[in-house]
Design a protein around this motif. Structure first.
Motif, short mmCIF file in Angstrom:
data_model
loop_
_atom_site.label_atom_id
_atom_site.label_comp_id
_atom_site.label_asym_id
_atom_site.label_seq_id
_atom_site.Cartn_x
_atom_site.Cartn_y
_atom_site.Cartn_z
N VAL A 160 51.31 35.05 41.26
CA VAL A 160 50.14 34.38 40.48
C VAL A 160 50.48 33.10 40.29
O VAL A 160 49.42 32.27 40.38
CB VAL A 160 49.79 35.27 39.12
N VAL B 23 42.21 33.08 42.17
CA VAL B 23 43.38 33.69 41.59
C VAL B 23 42.99 34.43 40.53
O VAL B 23 43.25 35.83 40.33
CB VAL B 23 44.55 32.75 41.25
N PHE C 247 43.61 38.50 40.19
CA PHE C 247 44.52 39.32 39.27
C PHE C 247 43.98 39.70 37.70
O PHE C 247 44.74 40.01 36.85
CB PHE C 247 45.89 38.38 39.31
#
Length: 218
Positions: free
Chosen positions: A120, A133, A137
């Motif tokens: 991440v 991102v 996530f």
């Protein structure tokens, strides 16, 4: 001649008194030093006689007591009633389950930390175009935080606490609210994140970035 004979008799009397005085003490000293053990394999033949010191006998007695101790413990266990045996088995099973639960939380928290540190954060730092991102996530950092809190509470409830007195149900009741709220968000975006990942894997550039992060995990 008479004085000499008298002196001789006095010396003999003194020697006898000394021997009378020393004899029992020498005997006791000899008994303290050794015990005679005759080898029974050769009848009538004392050539195989062994001498065992007092320390050897003490060591032998200690070893004999050590051998008898487990038997005493076993006999005490056999006196338990069937109900008591069942309670013991249940408590042992309960203790094992609690340990496995805590170990599972430790492993899960470690996986989250690896994912955030090796995947991440590097992807965020690269600021790659067309790679979202946060959508990929979701709220994984919040999941990590609540998981660390849960593990901390579980360890606090079980460390230095007798197995029979360990109460972990209250831990889950205490953290139930925030745990549900965080996982609701994570689960809600799970299918969307999976679809986004599939689309990224179709683009070679994005796929290479993701593969590099996965390799760093390995």
């Amino acid at each position: 001649m008479e004085p000499k004979e008298a002196t001789g008799k006095e010396n003999m009397g003194t020697k006898k008194k000394n021997l009378t005085f020393l004899r029992p003490r020498l005997y006791m000293l000899e008994r303290r030093k050794t015990d005679t053990v005759v080898d029974s394999s050769v009848s009538g033949d004392h050539s195989g006689t062994l001498r065992r010191s007092q320390s050897d006998r003490t060591e032998y007695n200690q070893k004999l007591q050590e051998k008898m101790t487990p038997q005493a413990g076993a006999s005490a266990t056999e006196t338990l009633t069937p109900e008591e045996h069942q309670v013991q088995r249940m408590m042992a099973k309960r203790s094992k389950i609690i340990k496995e639960l805590i170990q599972t939380e430790k492993d899960y928290l470690n996986d989250l930390e690896l994912c955030i540190r090796e995947v991440v954060q590097p992807l965020r730092n690269k600021q790659i175009d067309r790679l979202d991102v946060d959508s990929l996530f979701s709220n994984i950092e919040s999941v990590h935080q609540i998981s660390a809190k849960l593990l901390s509470l579980l360890e606090e409830a079980t460390t230095d606490v007798e197995p029979a007195m360990q109460v972990i149900g209250e831990v889950f009741l205490q953290i139930k609210g925030p745990l549900e709220e965080i996982y609701k968000i994570y689960c809600y975006h799970h299918d969307e994140a999976h679809s986004i990942l599939e689309s990224y894997e179709k683009e070679e550039e994005l796929k290479q970035h993701l593969s590099h992060c996965i390799q760093s995990l390995k």
